[in-house]
Design a protein around this motif. Sequence first.
Motif, PDB file in Angstrom:
ATOM      1  N   ASP A 177       0.866  -1.176   0.000  1.00 22.30           N
ATOM      2  CA  ASP A 177       0.000   0.000   0.000  1.00 22.30           C
ATOM      3  C   ASP A 177       0.900   1.222   0.000  1.00 22.30           C
ATOM      4  N   ALA A 178       0.415   2.316  -0.556  1.00 24.76           N
ATOM      5  CA  ALA A 178       1.245   3.520  -0.639  1.00 24.76           C
ATOM      6  C   ALA A 178       0.367   4.757  -0.633  1.00 24.76           C
ATOM      7  N   ASN A 179       0.954   5.843  -0.185  1.00 28.25           N
ATOM      8  CA  ASN A 179       0.353   7.156  -0.364  1.00 28.25           C
ATOM      9  C   ASN A 179       1.455   8.063  -0.897  1.00 28.25           C
TER      10      ASN A 179
ATOM     11  N   THR B 118       6.459  -9.607   8.884  1.00 25.89           N
ATOM     12  CA  THR B 118       6.885  -8.218   9.039  1.00 25.89           C
ATOM     13  C   THR B 118       6.104  -7.274   8.149  1.00 25.89           C
ATOM     14  N   VAL B 119       6.019  -6.043   8.608  1.00 25.53           N
ATOM     15  CA  VAL B 119       5.530  -4.919   7.821  1.00 25.53           C
ATOM     16  C   VAL B 119       6.709  -3.980   7.686  1.00 25.53           C
ATOM     17  N   ARG B 120       7.027  -3.593   6.468  1.00 23.69           N
ATOM     18  CA  ARG B 120       8.131  -2.664   6.243  1.00 23.69           C
ATOM     19  C   ARG B 120       7.563  -1.348   5.739  1.00 23.69           C
ATOM     20  N   ILE B 121       8.063  -0.258   6.295  1.00 18.01           N
ATOM     21  CA  ILE B 121       7.573   1.075   5.968  1.00 18.01           C
ATOM     22  C   ILE B 121       8.733   1.909   5.430  1.00 18.01           C
ATOM     23  N   TRP B 122       8.558   2.476   4.228  1.00 16.74           N
ATOM     24  CA  TRP B 122       9.582   3.309   3.614  1.00 16.74           C
ATOM     25  C   TRP B 122       9.075   4.731   3.463  1.00 16.74           C
ATOM     26  N   ASP B 123       9.955   5.682   3.641  1.00 13.71           N
ATOM     27  CA  ASP B 123       9.655   7.087   3.374  1.00 13.71           C
ATOM     28  C   ASP B 123       9.915   7.315   1.892  1.00 13.71           C
ATOM     29  N   ALA B 124       8.855   7.514   1.115  1.00 16.31           N
ATOM     30  CA  ALA B 124       8.976   7.653  -0.334  1.00 16.31           C
ATOM     31  C   ALA B 124       9.599   8.982  -0.748  1.00 16.31           C
TER      32      ALA B 124
ATOM     33  N   ARG C  90      -3.598  -1.334   5.476  1.00 17.43           N
ATOM     34  CA  ARG C  90      -4.390  -0.202   4.999  1.00 17.43           C
ATOM     35  C   ARG C  90      -4.012   1.048   5.788  1.00 17.43           C
ATOM     36  N   TYR C  91      -3.811   2.161   5.097  1.00 12.03           N
ATOM     37  CA  TYR C  91      -3.574   3.453   5.755  1.00 12.03           C
ATOM     38  C   TYR C  91      -4.882   4.057   6.226  1.00 12.03           C
ATOM     39  N   ASN C  92      -4.794   4.923   7.247  1.00  7.76           N
ATOM     40  CA  ASN C  92      -5.958   5.710   7.616  1.00  7.76           C
ATOM     41  C   ASN C  92      -6.042   6.923   6.690  1.00  7.76           C
ATOM     42  N   GLN C  93      -7.091   7.741   6.859  1.00 10.17           N
ATOM     43  CA  GLN C  93      -7.316   8.887   5.977  1.00 10.17           C
ATOM     44  C   GLN C  93      -6.152   9.869   5.978  1.00 10.17           C
ATOM     45  N   LYS C  94      -5.570  10.137   7.151  1.00 10.20           N
ATOM     46  CA  LYS C  94      -4.470  11.094   7.259  1.00 10.20           C
ATOM     47  C   LYS C  94      -3.139  10.517   6.781  1.00 10.20           C
ATOM     48  N   GLY C  95      -3.036   9.216   6.707  1.00 16.35           N
ATOM     49  CA  GLY C  95      -1.802   8.588   6.273  1.00 16.35           C
ATOM     50  C   GLY C  95      -0.732   8.517   7.348  1.00 16.35           C
ATOM     51  N   ASP C  96      -1.133   8.736   8.608  1.00 18.67           N
ATOM     52  CA  ASP C  96      -0.142   8.672   9.688  1.00 18.67           C
ATOM     53  C   ASP C  96      -0.198   7.369  10.472  1.00 18.67           C
ATOM     54  N   LYS C  97      -1.225   6.555  10.201  1.00 17.66           N
ATOM     55  CA  LYS C  97      -1.363   5.259  10.865  1.00 17.66           C
ATOM     56  C   LYS C  97      -1.584   4.182   9.814  1.00 17.66           C
ATOM     57  N   LEU C  98      -1.144   2.989  10.146  1.00 17.98           N
ATOM     58  CA  LEU C  98      -1.275   1.849   9.253  1.00 17.98           C
ATOM     59  C   LEU C  98      -1.913   0.705  10.033  1.00 17.98           C
TER      60      LEU C  98
END
Length: 113
Positions: free
Chosen positions: A10-12, A24-30, A50-58
């Motif tokens: 998933d991405a924003n 694992t869940v891996r999170i990258w700063d795009a 799934r991201y939340n609406q603000k994109g600050d939580k997964l």
Amino acid sequence: GHSNYVTSVDANSRIICSGSYDGTVRIWDATAEATESKVVGHSRNVWWMRYNQKGDKLLSYAADEYTGLNPEYCVWNCATGSLLHTSEDEPPTDIFDASTAREKYEAYLWGNL
């Protein structure tokens, strides 16, 4: 990278995340020049995220590989990779939008992802 199959991506505009059967869940700063992943773990196979609406939580969902039993919902802080909430049921709406989680899960069940 992951050490087993990637099951969900998933991405924003700022963050890319991936989940795997390696738990694992891996999170990258795009937006960063040097993309460094933050690794957070489940005790079971990750099936979707799934991201939340603000994109600050997964929100991530994990369960046993073949049976789908023993569900585990986790809510993560995308900026720090820290675990905010974990349960066997969907998180309450004040932690994460539960309707979004339900829609994602139903889409997974019906093969509409």
